[in-house]
Design an enzyme around this catalytic site. Structure first.
Site, short mmCIF file in Angstrom:
data_model
loop_
_atom_site.label_atom_id
_atom_site.label_comp_id
_atom_site.label_asym_id
_atom_site.label_seq_id
_atom_site.Cartn_x
_atom_site.Cartn_y
_atom_site.Cartn_z
N HIS A 44 41.84 52.06 47.81
CA HIS A 44 40.51 52.53 47.38
C HIS A 44 39.56 52.37 48.57
O HIS A 44 39.98 51.99 49.67
CB HIS A 44 40.05 51.73 46.16
CG HIS A 44 40.15 50.24 46.34
ND1 HIS A 44 39.35 49.53 47.21
CD2 HIS A 44 41.00 49.33 45.80
CE1 HIS A 44 39.66 48.25 47.17
NE2 HIS A 44 40.67 48.10 46.33
N HIS A 47 39.76 49.29 50.90
CA HIS A 47 40.81 49.32 51.92
C HIS A 47 40.43 50.27 53.07
O HIS A 47 40.70 49.98 54.23
CB HIS A 47 42.13 49.81 51.30
CG HIS A 47 42.67 48.94 50.21
ND1 HIS A 47 42.71 49.34 48.90
CD2 HIS A 47 43.21 47.70 50.24
CE1 HIS A 47 43.25 48.39 48.16
NE2 HIS A 47 43.56 47.37 48.95
N LYS A 161 36.21 40.34 50.27
CA LYS A 161 36.34 40.22 48.81
C LYS A 161 37.28 39.06 48.49
O LYS A 161 37.06 38.31 47.55
CB LYS A 161 36.88 41.50 48.21
CG LYS A 161 37.17 41.33 46.75
CD LYS A 161 37.41 42.64 46.07
CE LYS A 161 37.99 42.38 44.72
NZ LYS A 161 39.37 41.90 44.84
N GLN A 165 41.31 33.89 50.88
CA GLN A 165 42.45 34.40 51.66
C GLN A 165 42.06 34.56 53.13
O GLN A 165 42.80 34.13 54.03
CB GLN A 165 42.87 35.75 51.07
CG GLN A 165 43.88 36.52 51.90
CD GLN A 165 44.32 37.79 51.19
OE1 GLN A 165 45.09 37.73 50.24
NE2 GLN A 165 43.84 38.93 51.62
P1 AMP Z 1 44.95 44.00 48.41
O1 AMP Z 1 45.58 45.35 48.51
O2 AMP Z 1 44.18 43.79 47.15
O3 AMP Z 1 45.89 42.88 48.75
O4 AMP Z 1 43.84 43.97 49.54
C1 AMP Z 1 44.16 44.26 50.87
C2 AMP Z 1 42.97 43.96 51.73
O5 AMP Z 1 41.87 44.76 51.32
C3 AMP Z 1 42.51 42.50 51.64
O6 AMP Z 1 42.14 42.06 52.93
C4 AMP Z 1 41.33 42.59 50.71
O7 AMP Z 1 40.39 41.57 50.91
C5 AMP Z 1 40.74 43.94 51.11
N1 AMP Z 1 39.92 44.47 50.03
C6 AMP Z 1 40.29 44.72 48.75
N2 AMP Z 1 39.23 45.14 48.03
C7 AMP Z 1 38.17 45.16 48.87
C8 AMP Z 1 36.79 45.50 48.73
N3 AMP Z 1 36.28 45.90 47.57
N4 AMP Z 1 35.98 45.40 49.81
C9 AMP Z 1 36.49 44.98 50.99
N5 AMP Z 1 37.77 44.66 51.20
C10 AMP Z 1 38.60 44.73 50.15
#
Ligand code: AMP
Length: 292
Positions: A44, A47, A161, A165
């Site tokens: 989204h 990412h 977010k 982590q």
């Molecule tokens: P995920 O696919 O949920 O593991 O997230 C992958 C990366 O995208 C991680 O570094 C998350 O912190 C980042 N991420 C997910 N959602 C957001 C968001 N709304 N704003 C900024 N970064 C995000």
């Protein structure tokens, strides 16, 4: 725009990165910079902001898409996690040229089952997200280490977010001397304030409205910060009151440099953290505040 090149094997992505580097570096050009954006897919706008930053700071960008079983506690949560590789690749191709996508299978990453050797985040990894999701961060740090070794990036980009982590990854890089710079990117939100998340697509319409209580609580905390930590917590709590679909897991204000809770006398920057279950979907959010 050119579609990303998708590799499913470790050998394949290593070779792509090697040859992309060699191509840029021919004729004595300075060393090419490689950025890695680790994701679990169902991409989204959040990412995409990371990919944009990666493109600003590097010549070669690898986006990994891997739903890492090692970081999930409950099997049901792992199974319910959305997997949308084809549309992820298409979306990436619509925003940037020349990306590499590394989308390994579980077998490729863990050919002998779960690894006996793990990276442990220590005491902070057992707090907040780690308290509710036992072993979660060890799973994250282990797969991130593997991705670092596989791709060999100069820089890796993470979203704020997932603040805990990002904190733990930055500390791991320092503690274990990974020659990698960590870049973090601000939270991307929907117009109404909800933090973008792959999990949002699981929310029903009533839950989607109820989920706004999280960002509202953070805003309430931020606007009461001048009155101190206790007032900020109380303001956030009252913003959550009466939300039948929202079950709070934790609400805390931490020092961003140590990730430990601050007391009422704290001055300077602090981070308000919130996690809640909204109709069976776990959501997290956070906001930076300043205490005078
Ligand atoms: P995920 O696919 O949920 O593991 O997230 C992958 C990366 O995208 C991680 O570094 C998350 O912190 C980042 N991420 C997910 N959602 C957001 C968001 N709304 N704003 C900024 N970064 C995000």
């Amino acid at each position: 725009m050119t579609q990303p090149i998708v590799e499913h094997t470790i050998a394949g992505i290593r070779e792509r990165v090697r040859s992309a580097r060699a191509e840029i570096e021919t004729g004595g050009a300075p060393r090419a910079r490689v950025a890695l954006v680790p994701t679990m897919g169902a991409l989204h706008a959040g990412h995409l902001a990371l990919v944009e930053r990666a493109r600003e700071v590097a010549d070669i960008v690898v986006v990994s898409v891997f739903v890492n079983p090692l970081q999930f506690g409950e099997k049901a949560d792992l199974e319910a996690y959305p997997r949308t590789l084809d549309s992820d690749v298409e979306l990436l191709g619509s925003v940037a040229d020349g990306l590499f996508v590394f989308a390994p299978s579980g077998e490729e990453m863990y050919p002998n089952g779960f690894p006996a050797t793990r990276v442990s985040g220590g005491a902070i990894a057992d707090r907040f997200e780690g308290r509710s999701r036992r072993g979660h961060f060890d799973g994250v740090l282990t797969v991130v280490s593997k991705l670092f070794h596989i791709v060999g990036p100069d820089v890796a980009v993470f979203g704020r977010k997932d603040a805990q982590q990002a904190f733990l990854v930055e500390r791991m890089v320092r503690d274990l001397d990974f020659p990698i710079t960590i870049e973090t990117v601000e939270i991307v939100r929907e117009d109404d304030g909800l933090a973008r998340s792959s999990r949002n697509r699981r929310l029903g319409s009533g839950e989607r409205i109820a989920a706004l209580a999280l960002s509202r609580a953070l805003e309430a905390a931020a606007s009461s910060a001048d009155a101190g930590i206790d007032a900020a917590i109380a303001a956030a709590q009252s913003a959550l009151m009466g939300e039948r679909l929202v079950t709070l897991d934790y609400l805390a204000i931490v020092d961003p440099t140590t990730f430990t809770p601050v007391d009422d006398g704290h001055r300077g920057r602090a981070l308000v953290l919130i996690a809640a279950d909204v109709g069976g979907t776990r959501l997290i959010d956070n906001e930076s505040i300043y205490l005078r």
